[in-house]
Structure formats: structure tokens, C-alpha cells
Design a protein around this motif. Structure first.
Motif, PDB file in Angstrom:
ATOM      1  N   LYS B 100       0.843  -1.272   0.027  1.00 26.34           N
ATOM      2  CA  LYS B 100      -0.007  -0.032  -0.159  1.00 26.34           C
ATOM      3  C   LYS B 100       0.834   1.399   0.154  1.00 26.34           C
ATOM      4  CE  LYS B 100      -4.068  -2.000   1.789  1.00 26.34           C
ATOM      5  NZ  LYS B 100      -5.117  -2.222   3.099  1.00 26.34           N
ATOM      6  N   ILE B 101       2.067   1.311   0.618  1.00 30.56           N
ATOM      7  CA  ILE B 101       2.984   2.407   0.803  1.00 30.56           C
ATOM      8  C   ILE B 101       3.460   2.633  -0.890  1.00 30.56           C
ATOM      9  CG2 ILE B 101       5.095   3.352   1.402  1.00 30.56           C
ATOM     10  CD1 ILE B 101       4.714   1.527   4.170  1.00 30.56           C
ATOM     11  N   ALA B 102       3.689   1.372  -1.333  1.00 30.98           N
ATOM     12  CA  ALA B 102       4.243   1.646  -2.828  1.00 30.98           C
ATOM     13  C   ALA B 102       3.029   2.024  -3.709  1.00 30.98           C
ATOM     14  CB  ALA B 102       4.753   0.400  -3.295  1.00 30.98           C
ATOM     15  N   ALA B 103       1.957   1.647  -3.438  1.00 29.38           N
ATOM     16  CA  ALA B 103       0.712   1.852  -4.212  1.00 29.38           C
ATOM     17  C   ALA B 103       0.299   3.441  -4.291  1.00 29.38           C
ATOM     18  CB  ALA B 103      -0.398   1.082  -4.148  1.00 29.38           C
ATOM     19  N   VAL B 104       0.430   4.150  -2.801  1.00 29.75           N
ATOM     20  CA  VAL B 104      -0.135   5.328  -2.802  1.00 29.75           C
ATOM     21  C   VAL B 104       0.925   6.513  -3.654  1.00 29.75           C
ATOM     22  CG1 VAL B 104       1.330   5.943  -0.931  1.00 29.75           C
ATOM     23  CG2 VAL B 104      -0.824   7.038  -1.049  1.00 29.75           C
ATOM     24  N   LYS B 105       1.993   5.902  -3.705  1.00 26.72           N
ATOM     25  CA  LYS B 105       3.135   6.840  -4.590  1.00 26.72           C
ATOM     26  C   LYS B 105       2.665   6.651  -6.183  1.00 26.72           C
ATOM     27  CE  LYS B 105       7.786   6.877  -3.434  1.00 26.72           C
ATOM     28  NZ  LYS B 105       8.994   6.178  -3.608  1.00 26.72           N
ATOM     29  N   VAL B 106       2.244   5.644  -6.763  1.00 21.77           N
ATOM     30  CA  VAL B 106       1.781   5.502  -8.082  1.00 21.77           C
ATOM     31  C   VAL B 106       0.351   5.579  -8.244  1.00 21.77           C
ATOM     32  CG1 VAL B 106       3.943   4.672  -8.752  1.00 21.77           C
ATOM     33  CG2 VAL B 106       2.009   3.011  -8.240  1.00 21.77           C
ATOM     34  N   SER B 107      -0.167   5.885  -7.149  1.00 22.46           N
ATOM     35  CA  SER B 107      -1.947   5.864  -7.449  1.00 22.46           C
ATOM     36  C   SER B 107      -2.697   4.599  -7.857  1.00 22.46           C
ATOM     37  CB  SER B 107      -2.184   7.085  -8.464  1.00 22.46           C
ATOM     38  OG  SER B 107      -2.623   8.107  -7.929  1.00 22.46           O
ATOM     39  N   ASP B 108      -2.042   3.694  -7.259  1.00 23.95           N
ATOM     40  CA  ASP B 108      -2.517   2.229  -7.614  1.00 23.95           C
ATOM     41  C   ASP B 108      -4.071   2.044  -6.744  1.00 23.95           C
ATOM     42  OD1 ASP B 108      -3.424  -0.314  -8.411  1.00 23.95           O
ATOM     43  OD2 ASP B 108      -1.291  -1.180  -8.298  1.00 23.95           O
ATOM     44  N   LEU B 109      -4.988   2.493  -7.148  1.00 17.67           N
ATOM     45  CA  LEU B 109      -6.401   2.341  -6.423  1.00 17.67           C
ATOM     46  C   LEU B 109      -6.636   0.831  -5.825  1.00 17.67           C
ATOM     47  CD1 LEU B 109      -8.669   5.377  -7.482  1.00 17.67           C
ATOM     48  CD2 LEU B 109      -7.007   5.287  -5.574  1.00 17.67           C
ATOM     49  N   ALA B 110      -6.265  -0.043  -6.784  1.00 24.87           N
ATOM     50  CA  ALA B 110      -6.818  -1.326  -6.652  1.00 24.87           C
ATOM     51  C   ALA B 110      -6.376  -1.822  -5.247  1.00 24.87           C
ATOM     52  CB  ALA B 110      -6.293  -1.990  -7.887  1.00 24.87           C
ATOM     53  N   ALA B 111      -5.093  -1.436  -4.871  1.00 25.18           N
ATOM     54  CA  ALA B 111      -4.676  -1.890  -3.528  1.00 25.18           C
ATOM     55  C   ALA B 111      -5.423  -1.508  -2.274  1.00 25.18           C
ATOM     56  CB  ALA B 111      -2.956  -1.156  -3.446  1.00 25.18           C
ATOM     57  N   PHE B 112      -6.429  -0.621  -2.375  1.00 28.14           N
ATOM     58  CA  PHE B 112      -6.883  -0.025  -1.299  1.00 28.14           C
ATOM     59  C   PHE B 112      -8.445  -0.648  -1.122  1.00 28.14           C
ATOM     60  CE2 PHE B 112      -3.774   2.948  -2.542  1.00 28.14           C
ATOM     61  CZ  PHE B 112      -2.838   2.850  -1.368  1.00 28.14           C
ATOM     62  N   ASP B 113      -8.858  -0.797   0.153  1.00 28.81           N
ATOM     63  CA  ASP B 113     -10.057  -1.172   0.412  1.00 28.81           C
ATOM     64  C   ASP B 113     -11.052   0.099   0.459  1.00 28.81           C
ATOM     65  OD1 ASP B 113     -10.146   0.423   3.060  1.00 28.81           O
ATOM     66  OD2 ASP B 113      -9.552  -1.357   4.263  1.00 28.81           O
ATOM     67  N   ASP B 114     -12.474   0.068   0.733  1.00 32.47           N
ATOM     68  CA  ASP B 114     -13.324   0.957   0.399  1.00 32.47           C
ATOM     69  C   ASP B 114     -13.004   2.190   1.315  1.00 32.47           C
ATOM     70  OD1 ASP B 114     -14.637  -0.403  -1.644  1.00 32.47           O
ATOM     71  OD2 ASP B 114     -16.343  -0.964  -0.566  1.00 32.47           O
ATOM     72  N   LEU B 115     -13.028   1.983   2.633  1.00 31.05           N
ATOM     73  CA  LEU B 115     -12.570   3.142   3.638  1.00 31.05           C
ATOM     74  C   LEU B 115     -11.242   3.732   3.166  1.00 31.05           C
ATOM     75  CD1 LEU B 115     -13.618   4.837   6.011  1.00 31.05           C
ATOM     76  CD2 LEU B 115     -12.417   3.051   7.458  1.00 31.05           C
ATOM     77  N   GLU B 116     -10.079   3.296   2.931  1.00 34.54           N
ATOM     78  CA  GLU B 116      -9.240   3.694   2.401  1.00 34.54           C
ATOM     79  C   GLU B 116      -9.015   4.580   0.890  1.00 34.54           C
ATOM     80  OE1 GLU B 116      -5.980   0.471   4.220  1.00 34.54           O
ATOM     81  OE2 GLU B 116      -6.728   0.243   2.222  1.00 34.54           O
ATOM     82  N   ARG B 117     -10.043   4.138   0.210  1.00 34.56           N
ATOM     83  CA  ARG B 117     -10.343   4.858  -1.024  1.00 34.56           C
ATOM     84  C   ARG B 117     -11.191   6.139  -0.725  1.00 34.56           C
ATOM     85  NH1 ARG B 117     -10.433   0.798  -5.689  1.00 34.56           N
ATOM     86  NH2 ARG B 117     -11.490   2.632  -6.958  1.00 34.56           N
ATOM     87  N   LEU B 118     -11.928   6.005   0.079  1.00 30.68           N
ATOM     88  CA  LEU B 118     -12.705   7.021   0.513  1.00 30.68           C
ATOM     89  C   LEU B 118     -11.935   8.105   1.164  1.00 30.68           C
ATOM     90  CD1 LEU B 118     -15.392   8.970   0.989  1.00 30.68           C
ATOM     91  CD2 LEU B 118     -15.750   7.405   3.048  1.00 30.68           C
ATOM     92  N   VAL B 119     -11.001   7.806   1.961  1.00 30.50           N
ATOM     93  CA  VAL B 119      -9.965   8.744   2.777  1.00 30.50           C
ATOM     94  C   VAL B 119      -9.212   9.433   1.636  1.00 30.50           C
ATOM     95  CG1 VAL B 119      -8.008   8.879   4.182  1.00 30.50           C
ATOM     96  CG2 VAL B 119     -10.180   7.755   4.945  1.00 30.50           C
ATOM     97  N   LEU B 120      -8.681   8.670   0.588  1.00 27.50           N
ATOM     98  CA  LEU B 120      -7.890   9.013  -0.388  1.00 27.50           C
ATOM     99  C   LEU B 120      -8.504  10.285  -1.193  1.00 27.50           C
ATOM    100  CD1 LEU B 120      -5.841   5.858  -1.603  1.00 27.50           C
ATOM    101  CD2 LEU B 120      -4.869   7.764  -0.547  1.00 27.50           C
ATOM    102  N   GLU B 121      -9.846   9.647  -1.620  1.00 31.94           N
ATOM    103  CA  GLU B 121     -10.501  10.634  -2.496  1.00 31.94           C
ATOM    104  C   GLU B 121     -10.777  12.123  -1.548  1.00 31.94           C
ATOM    105  OE1 GLU B 121     -14.123   9.158  -3.878  1.00 31.94           O
ATOM    106  OE2 GLU B 121     -14.708  10.930  -4.903  1.00 31.94           O
ATOM    107  N   TYR B 122     -10.951  11.713  -0.479  1.00 28.33           N
ATOM    108  CA  TYR B 122     -11.236  13.187   0.410  1.00 28.33           C
ATOM    109  C   TYR B 122      -9.910  13.854   0.482  1.00 28.33           C
ATOM    110  CZ  TYR B 122     -13.228  15.931   4.445  1.00 28.33           C
ATOM    111  OH  TYR B 122     -13.531  17.066   5.192  1.00 28.33           O
ATOM    112  N   THR B 123      -8.727  13.185   0.835  1.00 29.62           N
ATOM    113  CA  THR B 123      -7.505  13.979   0.764  1.00 29.62           C
ATOM    114  C   THR B 123      -7.092  14.418  -0.419  1.00 29.62           C
ATOM    115  OG1 THR B 123      -6.722  12.260   2.365  1.00 29.62           O
ATOM    116  CG2 THR B 123      -4.851  13.311   1.306  1.00 29.62           C
TER     117      THR B 123
END
Lengths: 206, 172
Positions: B100-123
Motif C-alpha cells: 500500500k505504501i508503494a501503491a499510494v506513490k503511483v496511485s494504484d487504487l486497486a490496492a486499497f479497501d473502500d474506506l481507504e479509497r474514500l479517505v484518499l478521495e477526500y485527501t
């Protein structure tokens, strides 16, 4: 990542494309994100995708008119993306032909699949009719397809673009997807394809 | 001092007030990092920063892995590699997987669960667009209680402050 289901708008696009020097470039997302404010485009109208099988990044700037200021776009693209790219950053215009909401239009798309092709001389009309009457709507109705659209390039080859936003790359292997590809009309049209590139990609959230 | 650094680290304090601020920072952070050495050029800002960021990092209701996800994402969006690298070990300790640390750097959304995706979208929306649409905030309200909404929002905002400060002053 909007979950609202609205009728998709038919939108022309300007395409920015380059080959990544480093697939893990730490500034990739930040650099791509500079394009929207600089070009005064809503962030939601920029779709960036990274190919799965080659280090290619493609950015669709949607909703731009085909007489958009390509020089300004090129300037901004070079300023922000040159350090990420190997070789030229290509800019071209895509005219929208058709857009269809997919069977999974209310889901988030993580993947993008584009088929770019030219067609043998004389095959243009059959290709247009096949896409218009059978193929695009057929694939749009496959579960897992969020959006299906066709565009034509005004500036570069291949000319014909069919773009599919998907929930997962495995959609391309489902029986429903394969069945749409396996029709008599498809079998007649496909041999007229030339200069064809099929590019599975993932959507970059920028 | 790196050649492109814009503010010299403050020398050790010579007043009681200054020594008290330094002691606070050592107590909560263990050491006086380069960022705090720069901040100590302004005692009131260093003291306020330490109090605020300690609250954000250690005292909110936000799940630690979500907090670190926010921090890493803000660093990516704002092109702040020092902030990103400084938080990789915190993210690991907070339970965020290396994938997930690697995925956040390259925006690989598939690595994240629904709550994490919501938090990323809000961020992303807070950082990129500043204004947050009603439809997105409605989903935040479903996922977080009022304290959680404040904690999440303050975390995104605070780390935007951090990355903007680091980058403007070349604290690298």
C-alpha cells in the motif's frame, strides 16, 4: 471515482502521451496534477492512465474544444512532464464519436482498455457501422464496464480509438466480453484492422 | 547546511523560554529534527507547531494506518519527497503494508479497501481542489462520527501545511 450515475457527455479530448523514464518516479502524480490548474481544466476532466505492459502514460484532457490552444497545452506538458519522459511528449486531438454508460456505470473504474486501429482502405464504412450498431453497445453492456466511448484522432495514427473504463482487468476475459467479440460481423471486420494496438492500462488518480 | 537550504537551523536556545520549547520537542519527538531546527527560528511557531502536530500524530481518533495513508498521499500530491520518506517508517509501524505504501506513490487504487479509497478521495479533493463537494462529504459523514470528521480533515489540512512549509523553505 464518483458514484453518481449520470448520462455521460460526448466530449472531445486532447491527448498527451509519453514514455516514462522511471515507472516509480516519485513526482509522477504530483507532476500530472499540475496540468489541471495550469490549463484551467477541472481536475475531473483529466483522465490519466498508465499502460500495464509498457511504460506509457496517456492523459486525456476532456471537454476541450478541438480548436484548443495546443501550444499552451504543449508548453504546460513539457514544463511539468519533461523530466518524467523519455523521448517526445506527443500531443494530439481526439474528436468524440459516441459515448455509452456501461452496465457498471455506478461503479468506480480502476482500469482503462483502449483499442487503437486503422482500417484497410475501403473498410471505413463497415468499421463505423459495426462499432455503431453492434460492437460498442455490446461491450458497454458487459458487467464490469463503466464507460465505453469512441473517438477519432485528427492528428495521428492509428486513427480509431475505442476506450473502455473497467472495474478490473479481468473483465477482458469474462465470457460476456468474449461473446461480444465473437460474432459474425466482428469476424468480418477484424481482419480489416491494421496498425492495431490494444493497450490495457490502469487509471491514475491524479 | 545544504546549499539550497533557505533558512539556517536555529542555534541552541540561550533563553529559558527557548530551552523550554526545545525540551518540549525532545520530550514528544525524541530528537530535534531538521524541520524543528528550522522552526525554532520562531519560538511561538515552533511551540504551536509541536503542540498541534503532536495532537494530530498521537492523540486523534483516526486509525493510525489511515492517518499515515493521508500523510503519504499529501506528500505525493504536493511533490514533497522528504515528507514521504520521513513517514514510510511511521506508516509501516501503523500497519500500512509495503504494497500500500508503494501503491499510494503511483496511485494504484486497486490496492486499497473502500474506506481507504474514500479517505484518499477526500485527501485528494481537499488538497487539489480545496472545495469539497456535498456528495463526497455525505460519504465522509456516513463513515466517520463528528470527532472523526474533524480529526480526518485536520490531518489532511495539517500535513498540507507541513509539506508546503518544507517545500517553500527547502527543508530536505
Amino acid at each position: 471515482m464518483s458514484t453518481e450515475t449520470t448520462k455521460p457527455a460526448l466530449q472531445d479530448a486532447v491527448l498527451i502521451e509519453f514514455i516514462l523514464k522511471d515507472q516509480n518516479a516519485p513526482s509522477l502524480i504530483g507532476d500530472l496534477g499540475r496540468l489541471a490548474p495550469e490549463l484551467s481544466i477541472p481536475a475531473a476532466d483529466i483522465q490519466a492512465v498508465q499502460a500495464l505492459e509498457e511504460p506509457r502514460v496517456t492523459v486525456y484532457l476532456r471537454g476541450l474544444k478541438l480548436n484548443a490552444n495546443l501550444a499552451a497545452i504543449g508548453f504546460s506538458a513539457h514544463k511539468n512532464l519533461a523530466s518524467l519522459a523519455v523521448g517526445d511528449i506527443e500531443i494530439s486531438r481526439l474528436a468524440a464519436v459516441k459515448v455509452l454508460a456501461g452496465a457498471s456505470a455506478n461503479k468506480a473504474a480502476d482500469f482503462h482498455y483502449v483499442v487503437r486501429t486503422d482500417v484497410l482502405s475501403g473498410g471505413e464504412d463497415d468499421l463505423e457501422q459495426w462499432y455503431d450498431q453492434e460492437h460498442l453497445a455490446g461491450l458497454a453492456s458487459v458487467p464490469g464496464v463503466v464507460l465505453a466511448q469512441r473517438l477519432v484522432s485528427l492528428d495521428a495514427a492509428p486513427r480509431y480509438y475505442a476506450c473502455y473504463d473497467l472495474t478490473a482487468p479481468q473483465i477482458l476475459k469474462t465470457p460476456e466480453w468474449l461473446a461480444v467479440r465473437d460474432t459474425a460481423w466482428s469476424s468480418r471486420v477484424r481482419p480489416t484492422f491494421c496498425n492495431t494496438r490494444r493497450i490495457p492500462s490502469r487509471l491514475l488518480r491524479i | 547546511m545544504a546549499s539550497n537550504q533557505r533558512i539556517a537551523p536555529a542555534p541552541p536556545a540561550t533563553t529559558d523560554a527557548g530551552r523550554a520549547v526545545e525540551a518540549n520537542i525532545r520530550q514528544s519527538r525524541g530528537e530535534i529534527s531538521l524541520l524543528y531546527q528550522v522552526l525554532l527560528n520562531s519560538l511561538p511557531v515552533a511551540q504551536g507547531w509541536e503542540t498541534y502536530l503532536t495532537a494530530i500524530r498521537q492523540k486523534t481518533s483516526l486509525k493510525p494506518s489511515l492517518r499515515e495513508l493521508v500523510i503519504l498521499r499529501v506528500a505525493v500530491l504536493n511533490r514533497a519527497p522528504y515528507e514521504f520518506e520521513a513517514h514510510v517508517s511511521h506508516a509501516q509501524k501503523a500497519g500500512l503494508s509495503d504494497a500500500k505504501i508503494a501503491a499510494v506513490k503511483v496511485s494504484d487504487l486497486a490496492a486499497f479497501d473502500d474506506l481507504e479509497r474514500l479517505v484518499l478521495e477526500y485527501t485528494d479533493t481537499m488538497t487539489r481542489d480545496v472545495q469539497v463537494p456535498d456528495a463526497l462529504f455525505a460519504r465522509i459523514k456516513e463513515a466517520f462520527d463528528p470527532a472523526g470528521r474533524v480529526d480526518l480533515t485536520a490531518t489532511v489540512a495539517a500535513y498540507n501545511m507541513v509539506s508546503r512549509f518544507l517545500e517553500a523553505l527547502h527543508v530536505h
